[in-house]
Write a protein that holds these residues in place. Structure first.
Motif, PDB file in Angstrom:
ATOM      1  N   ALA A 110     -28.128 -85.295  96.521  1.00 43.15           N
ATOM      2  CA  ALA A 110     -27.426 -86.141  95.478  1.00 43.15           C
ATOM      3  C   ALA A 110     -25.924 -85.978  95.088  1.00 43.15           C
ATOM      4  CB  ALA A 110     -28.226 -85.884  94.222  1.00 43.15           C
ATOM      5  N   PRO A 111     -25.531 -84.545  94.716  1.00 42.02           N
ATOM      6  CA  PRO A 111     -24.194 -84.361  94.716  1.00 42.02           C
ATOM      7  C   PRO A 111     -22.944 -84.832  95.763  1.00 42.02           C
ATOM      8  CG  PRO A 111     -25.377 -82.260  94.149  1.00 42.02           C
ATOM      9  CD  PRO A 111     -26.497 -83.430  95.083  1.00 42.02           C
ATOM     10  N   ILE A 112     -23.621 -84.681  97.124  1.00 44.06           N
ATOM     11  CA  ILE A 112     -22.778 -85.081  98.166  1.00 44.06           C
ATOM     12  C   ILE A 112     -22.463 -86.574  98.160  1.00 44.06           C
ATOM     13  CG2 ILE A 112     -22.825 -85.606 100.825  1.00 44.06           C
ATOM     14  CD1 ILE A 112     -24.435 -82.855 100.834  1.00 44.06           C
ATOM     15  N   LEU A 113     -23.810 -87.359  97.703  1.00 45.92           N
ATOM     16  CA  LEU A 113     -23.413 -88.775  97.434  1.00 45.92           C
ATOM     17  C   LEU A 113     -22.863 -89.316  96.345  1.00 45.92           C
ATOM     18  CD1 LEU A 113     -27.126 -89.992  98.672  1.00 45.92           C
ATOM     19  CD2 LEU A 113     -24.846 -90.151 100.031  1.00 45.92           C
ATOM     20  N   PHE A 114     -22.974 -88.551  95.239  1.00 44.64           N
ATOM     21  CA  PHE A 114     -22.630 -89.031  93.961  1.00 44.64           C
ATOM     22  C   PHE A 114     -21.476 -88.334  93.215  1.00 44.64           C
ATOM     23  CE2 PHE A 114     -27.041 -90.456  93.946  1.00 44.64           C
ATOM     24  CZ  PHE A 114     -26.832 -91.728  94.383  1.00 44.64           C
ATOM     25  N   THR A 115     -21.260 -87.180  94.083  1.00 44.74           N
ATOM     26  CA  THR A 115     -20.086 -86.354  93.379  1.00 44.74           C
ATOM     27  C   THR A 115     -19.022 -85.999  94.347  1.00 44.74           C
ATOM     28  OG1 THR A 115     -21.386 -85.112  91.966  1.00 44.74           O
ATOM     29  CG2 THR A 115     -19.426 -83.941  92.242  1.00 44.74           C
ATOM     30  N   LEU A 116     -19.232 -85.569  95.603  1.00 45.42           N
ATOM     31  CA  LEU A 116     -18.146 -85.465  96.655  1.00 45.42           C
ATOM     32  C   LEU A 116     -17.704 -86.818  97.247  1.00 45.42           C
ATOM     33  CD1 LEU A 116     -19.614 -82.390  98.583  1.00 45.42           C
ATOM     34  CD2 LEU A 116     -18.063 -82.485  96.487  1.00 45.42           C
ATOM     35  N   MET A 117     -18.618 -87.857  97.424  1.00 49.37           N
ATOM     36  CA  MET A 117     -17.876 -89.039  97.760  1.00 49.37           C
ATOM     37  C   MET A 117     -16.906 -89.733  96.990  1.00 49.37           C
ATOM     38  SD  MET A 117     -19.247 -89.455 100.865  1.00 49.37           S
ATOM     39  CE  MET A 117     -18.996 -91.310 101.202  1.00 49.37           C
ATOM     40  N   PRO A 118     -17.095 -89.924  95.464  1.00 52.33           N
ATOM     41  CA  PRO A 118     -16.190 -90.331  94.666  1.00 52.33           C
ATOM     42  C   PRO A 118     -15.006 -89.394  94.616  1.00 52.33           C
ATOM     43  CG  PRO A 118     -18.363 -90.615  93.522  1.00 52.33           C
ATOM     44  CD  PRO A 118     -18.634 -89.661  94.932  1.00 52.33           C
ATOM     45  N   LEU A 119     -15.359 -88.179  94.786  1.00 50.89           N
ATOM     46  CA  LEU A 119     -13.939 -87.206  94.775  1.00 50.89           C
ATOM     47  C   LEU A 119     -13.104 -87.595  96.288  1.00 50.89           C
ATOM     48  CD1 LEU A 119     -12.443 -84.829  93.633  1.00 50.89           C
ATOM     49  CD2 LEU A 119     -13.976 -83.193  95.129  1.00 50.89           C
ATOM     50  N   LEU A 120     -13.632 -87.884  97.469  1.00 52.51           N
ATOM     51  CA  LEU A 120     -13.301 -88.167  98.549  1.00 52.51           C
ATOM     52  C   LEU A 120     -12.293 -89.579  98.292  1.00 52.51           C
ATOM     53  CD1 LEU A 120     -12.467 -87.660 101.325  1.00 52.51           C
ATOM     54  CD2 LEU A 120     -14.629 -89.070 102.224  1.00 52.51           C
ATOM     55  N   LEU A 121     -12.998 -90.414  97.822  1.00 57.41           N
ATOM     56  CA  LEU A 121     -12.313 -91.700  97.238  1.00 57.41           C
ATOM     57  C   LEU A 121     -11.271 -91.424  96.411  1.00 57.41           C
ATOM     58  CD1 LEU A 121     -12.159 -94.884  97.445  1.00 57.41           C
ATOM     59  CD2 LEU A 121     -13.600 -94.846  95.263  1.00 57.41           C
ATOM     60  N   ILE A 122     -11.305 -90.547  95.546  1.00 59.07           N
ATOM     61  CA  ILE A 122     -10.403 -90.250  94.545  1.00 59.07           C
ATOM     62  C   ILE A 122      -9.069 -89.576  95.248  1.00 59.07           C
ATOM     63  CG2 ILE A 122      -9.427 -88.454  92.798  1.00 59.07           C
ATOM     64  CD1 ILE A 122     -12.229 -89.065  91.359  1.00 59.07           C
ATOM     65  N   VAL A 123      -9.259 -88.551  96.345  1.00 57.19           N
ATOM     66  CA  VAL A 123      -8.322 -87.896  97.059  1.00 57.19           C
ATOM     67  C   VAL A 123      -7.583 -88.735  97.946  1.00 57.19           C
ATOM     68  CG1 VAL A 123      -8.224 -86.246  98.803  1.00 57.19           C
ATOM     69  CG2 VAL A 123      -9.660 -85.517  96.832  1.00 57.19           C
ATOM     70  N   ILE A 124      -8.330 -89.868  98.459  1.00 56.79           N
ATOM     71  CA  ILE A 124      -7.546 -90.661  99.642  1.00 56.79           C
ATOM     72  C   ILE A 124      -6.712 -91.584  98.744  1.00 56.79           C
ATOM     73  CG2 ILE A 124      -7.954 -92.626 100.919  1.00 56.79           C
ATOM     74  CD1 ILE A 124     -10.734 -91.303 102.119  1.00 56.79           C
ATOM     75  N   SER A 125      -7.222 -92.128  97.788  1.00 50.64           N
ATOM     76  CA  SER A 125      -6.380 -92.980  96.660  1.00 50.64           C
ATOM     77  C   SER A 125      -5.381 -92.348  96.325  1.00 50.64           C
ATOM     78  CB  SER A 125      -7.327 -93.552  95.537  1.00 50.64           C
ATOM     79  OG  SER A 125      -8.499 -94.128  95.839  1.00 50.64           O
ATOM     80  N   TYR A 126      -5.319 -91.274  95.948  1.00 52.74           N
ATOM     81  CA  TYR A 126      -4.194 -90.521  95.231  1.00 52.74           C
ATOM     82  C   TYR A 126      -3.259 -89.926  96.309  1.00 52.74           C
ATOM     83  CZ  TYR A 126      -5.031 -91.119  90.398  1.00 52.74           C
ATOM     84  OH  TYR A 126      -5.165 -91.658  89.086  1.00 52.74           O
ATOM     85  N   SER A 127      -3.594 -89.773  97.534  1.00 52.07           N
ATOM     86  CA  SER A 127      -2.874 -89.394  98.676  1.00 52.07           C
ATOM     87  C   SER A 127      -1.812 -90.849  99.044  1.00 52.07           C
ATOM     88  CB  SER A 127      -3.720 -88.953  99.883  1.00 52.07           C
ATOM     89  OG  SER A 127      -4.434 -87.940  99.663  1.00 52.07           O
ATOM     90  N   LEU A 128      -2.500 -91.801  99.019  1.00 53.56           N
ATOM     91  CA  LEU A 128      -1.848 -93.037  99.157  1.00 53.56           C
ATOM     92  C   LEU A 128      -0.878 -93.387  98.162  1.00 53.56           C
ATOM     93  CD1 LEU A 128      -4.590 -95.282 100.870  1.00 53.56           C
ATOM     94  CD2 LEU A 128      -2.849 -93.863 102.032  1.00 53.56           C
ATOM     95  N   ILE A 129      -1.236 -93.178  96.986  1.00 53.53           N
ATOM     96  CA  ILE A 129      -0.487 -93.212  95.754  1.00 53.53           C
ATOM     97  C   ILE A 129       0.842 -92.418  95.958  1.00 53.53           C
ATOM     98  CG2 ILE A 129      -0.374 -93.080  93.290  1.00 53.53           C
ATOM     99  CD1 ILE A 129      -3.276 -93.924  92.931  1.00 53.53           C
ATOM    100  N   ILE A 130       0.606 -91.307  96.226  1.00 53.64           N
ATOM    101  CA  ILE A 130       1.690 -90.298  96.145  1.00 53.64           C
ATOM    102  C   ILE A 130       2.812 -90.649  97.334  1.00 53.64           C
ATOM    103  CG2 ILE A 130       2.478 -87.876  96.503  1.00 53.64           C
ATOM    104  CD1 ILE A 130      -0.147 -87.155  94.861  1.00 53.64           C
TER     105      ILE A 130
END
Length: 318
Positions: free
Chosen positions: A202-222
């Motif tokens: 559950a944490p992989i699906l619902f915690t780490l996956m959103p975190l991965l989306l956040i990291v990718i999004s902010y990498s592209l934003i920066i």
């Protein structure tokens, strides 16, 4: 093993700070003050996101959802914790315990996914501004929010469903302030390896996956912000996402602090959870909800203006 002659648990005793009665009044006052600030701060953000036409945008729709979620999340446990601080009988029924577990899991999961959706919204706004109205249409952002809430309640239904089916026929003392799922599972008189596996996935699906989306999004934003030539332009672009980034850092920072420290890995195998660990866990549940309104009020120009207009309107009406 035959459990037929065992007493079936119908209520749990919440240990909390039972061994430290002198601290209960102190923490009652502290937590009550924090809870009032959570209600007022997040309630204000919900109100302005509804009444101020300038905030009828995807970003503030998500912010309104986040504020409502924070109010609900704290309300699932804080009132009960406050009552237990003043009560000699610190018990909770099995049904209410299951409900508290279910809502806590659902709302915690929803917040993880919702923060990921908010990061994607900021990515589109900064990296694809011309396509923003089309990509983040009303149907899109409402669906994203609905999906976040749905993910939370699906995860909760699965995990809580497996826990409530366990036989609880030995101890009924939960070494915590509320029905935290790990503390409850330790009391089961059956094999919980299946529950452990679910809690690993559950944490992989619902915690780490959103975190991965956040990291990718902010990498592209920066990367996109650094390509802006003027310092004023870079500052303006970063200001549109700085509040959300601050909230994400605090939210995931507290999660990492709570669950990556050595003692947390022992919670399924040990009954020894000291008062410090329990207090840290309790404050983890209120720190993000109390800081979110403060962060958005201080770091977001539109929110500051909306709050100022709301206050001026109230003063003029008097």
């Amino acid at each position: 093993m035959d459990w037929k002659n065992q007493t079936i648990v119908v209520e749990f005793f919440l240990k909390g700070l039972s061994g430290y009665p002198s601290l209960e009044i102190l923490f009652f006052v502290i937590i009550l003050i924090m809870y009032v600030f959570i209600l007022l701060g997040n309630g204000t953000l919900i109100l302005i996101s509804i009444v101020d036409p300038h905030l009828h945008k995807p970003m503030y729709f998500f912010l309104g959802n986040l504020s409502f979620l924070d109010i609900c999340f704290t309300t699932t446990s804080i009132p009960q914790i406050l009552v237990s601080f003043l009560s000699e009988r610190k018990t909770i029924s099995f049904t209410f315990c299951a409900l508290q577990m279910s809502l806590g899991l659902a709302l915690g999961t929803t917040e993880c996914v919702l923060l990921g959706m908010m990061a994607f919204d900021r990515y589109v706004a900064i990296c694809n501004p011309l396509r923003y109205p089309m990509i983040m249409s009303k149907n899109s952002y409402v669906s994203m929010a609905t999906g976040s809430w749905s993910a939370g309640f699906v995860n909760s239904a699965v995990q809580t469903g497996f826990v409530v089916q366990l036989p609880f026929c030995r101890k009924n003392v939960i070494n915590h302030f509320s029905c935290e799922i790990l503390a409850v599972m330790k009391l089961a008189c059956a094999d919980i390896s299946g529950n452990k596996f679910i809690m690993l996935v559950a944490p992989i699906l619902f915690t780490l996956m959103p975190l991965l989306l956040i990291v990718i999004s902010y990498s592209l934003i920066i990367s996109s912000i650094l390509k802006i030539r003027s310092a004023d332009g870079r500052s303006k672009a970063f200001s549109t996402c700085s509040a959300h980034l601050t909230v994400v850092i605090i939210f995931y920072g507290t999660i990492l602090f709570m669950y990556m420290k050595p003692k947390s890995t022992e919670t399924l195998n040990s009954d020894d959870l000291d008062a410090t660990d329990k207090l840290i866990s309790m404050f983890y549940g209120v720190i993000t909800p109390i800081l979110n309104p403060l962060i958005y009020s201080l770091r977001n120009k539109d929110v500051k203006e909306a709050v100022r207009h709301l206050l001026n309107r109230r003063l003029m009406s008097k």
